[in-house]
Design a protein around this motif. Structure first.
Motif, PDB file in Angstrom:
ATOM      1  N   ARG A 121       0.850  -1.195   0.000  1.00 34.33           N
ATOM      2  CA  ARG A 121       0.000   0.000   0.000  1.00 34.33           C
ATOM      3  C   ARG A 121       0.884   1.243   0.000  1.00 34.33           C
ATOM      4  N   SER A 123       1.554   4.716   1.257  1.00 36.38           N
ATOM      5  CA  SER A 123       1.208   5.574   2.398  1.00 36.38           C
ATOM      6  C   SER A 123       1.912   6.914   2.243  1.00 36.38           C
ATOM      7  N   ARG A 160      -6.784   0.935  -6.939  1.00 35.26           N
ATOM      8  CA  ARG A 160      -7.134   2.045  -6.040  1.00 35.26           C
ATOM      9  C   ARG A 160      -8.531   1.818  -5.472  1.00 35.26           C
ATOM     10  N   HIS A 300      -6.911   4.927  -1.366  1.00 38.17           N
ATOM     11  CA  HIS A 300      -6.125   3.835  -0.800  1.00 38.17           C
ATOM     12  C   HIS A 300      -5.588   3.045  -1.985  1.00 38.17           C
ATOM     13  N   SER A 301      -4.310   3.223  -2.263  1.00 32.33           N
ATOM     14  CA  SER A 301      -3.714   2.671  -3.482  1.00 32.33           C
ATOM     15  C   SER A 301      -2.758   1.532  -3.141  1.00 32.33           C
ATOM     16  N   TYR A 302      -2.843   0.454  -3.921  1.00 38.47           N
ATOM     17  CA  TYR A 302      -2.021  -0.733  -3.712  1.00 38.47           C
ATOM     18  C   TYR A 302      -1.258  -1.043  -5.000  1.00 38.47           C
ATOM     19  N   LEU A 344       1.323  -5.777   2.513  1.00 39.93           N
ATOM     20  CA  LEU A 344      -0.069  -6.069   2.821  1.00 39.93           C
ATOM     21  C   LEU A 344      -0.247  -6.754   4.172  1.00 39.93           C
ATOM     22  N   LEU A 347      -0.239  -4.437   7.403  1.00 39.15           N
ATOM     23  CA  LEU A 347      -1.100  -3.260   7.480  1.00 39.15           C
ATOM     24  C   LEU A 347      -1.993  -3.256   8.713  1.00 39.15           C
TER      25      LEU A 347
END
Length: 891
Positions: A121, A123, A160, A300-302, A344, A347
């Motif tokens: 992710r 941040s 996202r 919230h992007s991964y 991941l 988190l």
């Protein structure tokens, strides 16, 4: 081969079986030669090996069964001893099982994803240039991931998630005649379904989330709306309840199952393509969008990194891009933004970041619970060691007879170790039952959903069994060695260890138990005081009898808020009514970067802000320190656009803002101007008044600089109720709402109740401390009860002699309890500084906290002493008042 032969014939003795075999071997050497004799030698040994292994295993099994039989007989004979040991260990093990199950649950979030080790992710960490204050967020710009995928070879793809709704702003979903208020919506990229291992139970992976008018449902949501029938192709009507956007239809394109536990879940996934319509530009590339979207953290992007990618190198590239793209835009506004990557599976326990999709765990809380569990288990194991070593003298003759009959030291140790493991297994079985009953209650206290299937996996249960056996081995190891070391002659005389070493060790362990109990009592008392302090401290405003209607209601009212307010003001049960974009006590509000007009952007501060009408501040009884509140009669507080084209607002600030800006006395703040967003200068705030500091949120955080505008925004409607008129005010408010907008639901909260709910997690921890304290004291007293019983039994003749010589029952009780009282005193001296340091660390999480007082420690020591003395007296009284003739006959 000689060693193998020696092992096989060890039960017969090296000088007999092995010696005879060696003698016959030398005869074979003389007859057939050394080479053929060696071959014969090896063949004979290997031929005997299966039989000897079987014989030895049979012998070991028989011995083990014999040990267990003797252990069961001893448990039946000494029922009280067995009961105390089994129950004490069971309570300690049950506490550990509950905590370990919870910890395993906390550590297993997001472990089911096939590519979990490659999913990270994005941040952000924002740093103010003026103060160095930082804020870590779980969100980032929704425009960054596309650039990272395009320009960074290490990035395989991205997904996202954007939250369009919240618990304070729910949407309404209609299916036929059924209507539901829903909050768990996420706008998501199509790649999300391929990146995360959520099984698609209905629909096709390639087509889900491709159509902007489609929706993917979580499996429970699909059952809620469509039962067991297929949801694919069915239509749901959605109303966002903002008073402006018309309802729209979404067609179900897929149903997914979200395994648990996960660091976030959802009910509805809507294609991220809708962001283009929502923002009026391309939400992927940024074309047609304001430059703010490059620096605004709303997604919230991964990222899915390639197998050979180095996350640290990717982070460096991200930082370089962010600096080049928005570095000047942020520094000219007084702050910097640094991106980062979080894997991941890490988190969920990263509870320090804001803007999480869902509440997450806290690694510090998990650590505290582990320490508590280990301490409780230590107390239980100390009981076992003490009682086992105390009984050594009673079983000394048994050990002597065994040794006289040829038993070796290791055999004696193994026997008593087998008894210890058997007791541990009994305790483990009971602990499993107790833990099964306690787990749902514990999960309720910590505010999480309990699912036994997450915990009761075969591997975890096997691990627990090994743990239970290990506790038996560790707890019984020392007593077994003590008994095994007894000399046969002294053992046959019924004597235990020489010297005072055994008694000193038992007393030291008892002192350690009660030192831990004192620490637990201090922690429980201090936590209770902190909770009471947070509930009763002056918040800087009056929160009593204030009814709040939130965005669920007010956002749907739109322009009808004024009509509702007018009706409510006419009711006799209602004292005042006000409207605002936020309220103290955890209702709404936000923060922006402000600087005093004329100063550099690098002097900017993050300042909390919310807007109100004329009535909110008087309704809350906020105290005026300098200047005035907003006054409708003056007619000068309305916002206006100045000749520079900038909107100016009248503003009220708190004392903390005056200090932060360096304005000196509150009166000096009057007439000052604050600029919001030093670069854009989108608003000017003219300070007309200063109010006393008040807590916008809980006491965990310090009071922040605050600015309040006159700009009514109907997010929250506050109703001040006349004393004793709560029921009438509720009924009147509901009737007024039905008259103004019958389609709007009546959902309300009380300001005081909402504020108290901010401390639910603290109350949960306090209750855990209370229960563990009670458990620790109970287990310690139970062990002391059994220990005193054996101690007094050994002093039976001494007590008889003292009684014959005129000692009273009270005198004998004082004699017996004196040593234990001294022990508690020593434990208090050791535990008090430890408890002080521990509680200082725990209280540091609160910006406003109680101070530790000596009476807390004195009360903890006094309670421990009382419990210990009552335990000793309860066991010793029977012997102290017994007939001395019977006592003198005892051996």
């Amino acid at each position: 081969m000689a060693r193998l032969l020696g092992w096989m014939l060890s039960d017969e003795g090296w000088g007999t079986g092995v010696g005879d075999f060696e003698e016959y071997y030398h005869e074979q050497v003389a007859h057939m030669g050394r080479a053929r004799a060696r071959w014969w030698y090896r063949r004979q040994i290997l031929g005997m090996l299966p039989e000897r292994i079987h014989a030895k295993l049979s012998w070991k099994t028989s011995m083990l069964l014999n040990y267990l039989t003797i252990a069961l007989r001893n448990m039946r004979k000494y029922r009280a001893y067995a009961f105390i040991n089994v129950l004490g260990l069971a309570l300690g093990l049950a506490c550990c099982l509950v905590i370990f199950a919870f910890v395993r649950d906390q550590l297993s979030h997001d472990q089911y994803h096939a590519n979990g080790e490659r999913i990270y992710r994005i941040s952000t960490t924002t740093t103010l240039l003026s103060s160095g204050e930082t804020q870590q967020a779980a969100t980032s710009s929704l425009l960054w991931p596309h650039v990272f995928e395009r320009d960074f070879p290490e990035v395989e793809t991205y997904a996202r998630f954007v939250e369009p709704s919240s618990h304070q702003t729910p949407w309404t979903v209609t299916r036929g005649e059924a209507t539901f208020s829903e909050t768990e919506f996420l706008l998501a990229d199509p790649a999300a379904l391929a990146m995360f291992s959520w099984p698609l139970v209905q629909g096709t992976l390639g087509s889900a989330l491709q159509d902007p008018a489609s929706v993917v449902l979580a499996e429970p949501t699909a059952r809620k709306y469509f039962g067991s029938a297929s949801a694919i192709g069915k239509v749901l009507t959605v109303d966002v309840n903002d008073g402006q956007t018309p309802p729209f239809d979404l067609t179900v394109s897929g149903v997914v199952r979200v395994p648990s536990p996960s660091h976030f879940t959802f009910d509805f996934l809507i294609p991220a393509l809708q962001l283009n319509q929502l923002f009026g530009g391309d939400a992927t590339t940024g074309d047609g969008l304001d430059d703010w979207y490059w620096r605004g953290s709303i997604a919230h992007s991964y990222l899915l990194l390639r197998p050979d990618a180095d996350p640290a190198a990717v982070t460096d590239k991200m930082a370089a891009f962010v600096e080049a793209r928005i570095g000047e835009a942020t520094t000219t506004r007084g702050y910097t933004v640094a991106p980062g990557l979080q894997r991941l599976d890490q988190l969920y326990l990263d509870g320090q970041r804001v803007n999480q999709l869902e509440p997450v765990g806290n690694v510090q809380q998990v650590t505290v619970f582990i320490i508590i569990a280990l301490f409780i288990l230590a107390i239980a194991c100390i009981n076992f060691v003490n009682l086992s070593t105390a009984r050594a003298t009673q079983r000394a003759r048994e050990v002597g007879v065994r040794k006289a009959l040829g038993a070796r030291r290791e055999q004696v140790a193994l026997q008593f170790l087998a008894e210890s493991v058997l007791i541990s297994l009994f305790a483990f079985a009971l602990a499993l039952a107790l833990a099964r009953l306690a787990l749902p209650v514990f999960y309720q206290y910590v505010g999480q959903a309990f699912a036994l299937s997450h915990i009761a996996t075969p591997g975890f249960l096997v691990g627990l069994l090994v743990f239970g056996i290990g506790v038996g081995v560790v707890a019984g190891g020392y007593p077994a060695l003590v008994l095994a070391r007894l000399a046969p002659i002294r053992a046959l005389q019924g004597q235990g260890q020489r010297g005072r070493g055994g008694a000193w060790l038992r007393k030291s362990l008892v002192g350690f138990q009660y030192a831990l109990s004192i620490v637990f009592i201090v922690a429980s008392l201090t936590a209770t005081r902190q909770i009471d302090y947070m509930r009763t401290t002056d918040l800087g405003y009056d929160q009593e009898q204030v009814l709040v209607l939130g965005p669920t209601t007010t956002n749907r009212l739109g322009d009808q808020v004024a009509a509702l307010k007018a009706q409510l003001q006419q009711q006799a049960s209602i004292q005042a009514v006000g409207v605002g974009s936020g309220l103290p006590g955890g209702f709404g509000g936000g923060s922006e970067l402000y600087v005093e007009r004329g100063r550099a952007a690098t002097d900017g501060l993050s300042i909390g802000e919310f807007s109100v009408d004329y009535d909110v501040l008087p309704l809350l009884d906020v105290q005026v320190v300098a200047g005035r509140l907003f006054d409708e009669a003056m007619g000068v507080d309305q916002a206006f656009q100045n000749e520079e084209g900038i909107y100016e607002y009248s503003a009220v600030v708190n004392e903390e803002l005056v200090k932060a800006m360096g304005w000196g006395m509150p009166e000096e703040a009057l007439g000052k101007q604050l600029v919001r967003d030093p670069n854009a200068v989108d608003l000017l705030a003219n300070v007309v008044g200063v109010v006393g500091d008040f807590h916008m949120s809980s006491l965990h955080a310090p009071i922040r600089p605050q600015v309040i505008f006159l700009n009514p925004n109907p997010s929250y409607l506050a109703v001040k109720i006349q004393p004793g008129q709560t029921e009438a005010a509720l009924a009147g408010t509901e009737a007024a709402l039905a008259a103004v907008a019958p389609e709007v639901p009546f959902q309300y909260d009380f300001l005081s109740a909402h504020y108290n709910a901010l401390y639910d997690a603290d109350r949960q921890v306090m209750e855990v401390f209370e229960y563990t304290t009670a458990l620790a004291i109970f287990v310690a007293c139970m062990g002391l009860f059994g220990l005193v019983a054996f101690s007094v039994q050994r002093r039976t003749k001494e007590l008889g002699i003292r009684k014959v010589l005129g000692a009273s029952v009270a005198g004998l009780l004082a004699l017996i309890t004196r040593d234990y009282a001294l022990l508690i005193g020593i434990a208090f001296v050791v535990a008090a500084p430890v408890a002080y340091v521990v509680m200082e660390r725990l209280l540091d999480v609160y910006a406003y906290r109680v101070t530790q007082h000596m009476w807390t420690f004195a009360l903890a020591g006094g309670l421990t002493l009382v419990f210990a003395i009552l335990t000793v007296c309860a066991q010793a009284y029977r012997y102290a008042q017994a007939n001395p003739v019977n006592s003198l006959r005892s051996e």
